[in-house]
Write a protein that holds these residues in place. Structure first.
Motif, PDB file in Angstrom:
ATOM      1  N   ASP A   9       0.811  -1.219   0.000  1.00  0.00           N
ATOM      2  CA  ASP A   9       0.000   0.000   0.000  1.00  0.00           C
ATOM      3  C   ASP A   9       0.849   1.276   0.000  1.00  0.00           C
ATOM      4  O   ASP A   9       0.324   2.364  -0.207  1.00  0.00           O
ATOM      5  N   ILE A  10       2.116   1.133   0.268  1.00  0.00           N
ATOM      6  CA  ILE A  10       3.018   2.283   0.355  1.00  0.00           C
ATOM      7  C   ILE A  10       3.534   2.613  -1.036  1.00  0.00           C
ATOM      8  O   ILE A  10       3.996   1.728  -1.768  1.00  0.00           O
ATOM      9  N   PRO A  78      -3.115   3.630  13.680  1.00  0.00           N
ATOM     10  CA  PRO A  78      -2.877   2.241  14.098  1.00  0.00           C
ATOM     11  C   PRO A  78      -2.588   1.294  12.945  1.00  0.00           C
ATOM     12  O   PRO A  78      -1.792   0.363  13.096  1.00  0.00           O
ATOM     13  N   GLY A  79      -3.196   1.508  11.792  1.00  0.00           N
ATOM     14  CA  GLY A  79      -2.949   0.640  10.649  1.00  0.00           C
ATOM     15  C   GLY A  79      -1.524   0.736  10.142  1.00  0.00           C
ATOM     16  O   GLY A  79      -0.951  -0.243   9.664  1.00  0.00           O
ATOM     17  N   ARG A  80      -0.951   1.908  10.245  1.00  0.00           N
ATOM     18  CA  ARG A  80       0.454   2.099   9.844  1.00  0.00           C
ATOM     19  C   ARG A  80       1.366   1.432  10.872  1.00  0.00           C
ATOM     20  O   ARG A  80       2.293   0.708  10.525  1.00  0.00           O
ATOM     21  N   ILE A 146      15.722   3.493   7.120  1.00  0.00           N
ATOM     22  CA  ILE A 146      15.425   2.304   6.320  1.00  0.00           C
ATOM     23  C   ILE A 146      14.550   1.409   7.194  1.00  0.00           C
ATOM     24  O   ILE A 146      15.015   0.861   8.193  1.00  0.00           O
ATOM     25  N   ALA A 147      13.269   1.288   6.830  1.00  0.00           N
ATOM     26  CA  ALA A 147      12.293   0.599   7.663  1.00  0.00           C
ATOM     27  C   ALA A 147      11.826  -0.699   7.019  1.00  0.00           C
ATOM     28  O   ALA A 147      11.830  -0.840   5.798  1.00  0.00           O
ATOM     29  N   MET A 148      11.418  -1.618   7.873  1.00  0.00           N
ATOM     30  CA  MET A 148      10.873  -2.908   7.427  1.00  0.00           C
ATOM     31  C   MET A 148       9.347  -2.864   7.621  1.00  0.00           C
ATOM     32  O   MET A 148       8.867  -2.403   8.645  1.00  0.00           O
ATOM     33  N   TRP A 149       8.624  -3.368   6.606  1.00  0.00           N
ATOM     34  CA  TRP A 149       7.150  -3.367   6.638  1.00  0.00           C
ATOM     35  C   TRP A 149       6.614  -4.752   6.287  1.00  0.00           C
ATOM     36  O   TRP A 149       7.157  -5.418   5.402  1.00  0.00           O
ATOM     37  N   ARG A 150       5.565  -5.137   6.957  1.00  0.00           N
ATOM     38  CA  ARG A 150       4.880  -6.398   6.626  1.00  0.00           C
ATOM     39  C   ARG A 150       4.317  -6.346   5.214  1.00  0.00           C
ATOM     40  O   ARG A 150       3.765  -5.326   4.813  1.00  0.00           O
TER      41      ARG A 150
END
Length: 154
Positions: A9-10, A78-80, A146-150
């Motif tokens: 979604d990003i 919260p969804g983020r 640098i981020a990790m996302w599901r």
């Protein structure tokens, strides 16, 4: 949670603002005393003998204030927050001008790159450009977390 913002979604270019937060003299000195006890962070007299001229916050304090404001904003979404898996690091951290007691900071976060993890396909890697500004709209800090996302479950 149906409103989770998954990696898919990003989009590059997505952005949001966070803050504001005003820095007090007491917290400036307390942080410096514990974590960065250089004289120009602890007293105006010592700072007067440097290019700072007056007490300034540690750059590490400024960076910690970014995190405080950023997480406060994430908690509003919260969804983020539900899809965030933490960070792998930060590139290009720059402290552009001194932050002083009484300054009010705010920030922006913009997605600049994203890719699926090669070793962990259940997550994606997102690079952001963060800028913190003072009350004069002058940039005081830039960095690229640098981020990790599901990723979305199959």
């Amino acid at each position: 949670m149906d409103d989770i913002l998954y990696f898919e979604d990003i989009e590059i270019g997505d952005s949001f603002a966070f803050g504001p937060l005003t820095l007090s003299r007491e917290e400036t000195i307390a942080f410096a005393a514990e974590f960065d006890p250089q004289p120009f962070h602890l007293s105006d007299e010592a700072a007067a003998t440097t290019h700072f001229r007056t007490i300034s916050a540690s750059g590490w304090h400024t960076t910690a204030l970014f995190m405080k404001m950023f997480v406060a904003e994430m908690r509003k979404q919260p969804g983020r927050q539900a899809a965030s898996l933490g960070a792998m690091g930060v590139d290009e951290l720059r402290w552009l001008r001194p932050v002083r007691p009484g300054d009010t900071l705010r920030g922006t976060n913009e997605v600049i790159d994203k890719k699926i993890s090669q070793s962990r396909p259940e997550m994606g890697i997102v690079r952001n450009k963060v800028t913190l500004y003072n009350q004069k709209d002058e940039p005081v800090l830039t960095m690229c977390p640098i981020a990790m996302w599901r990723t979305r479950p199959a």
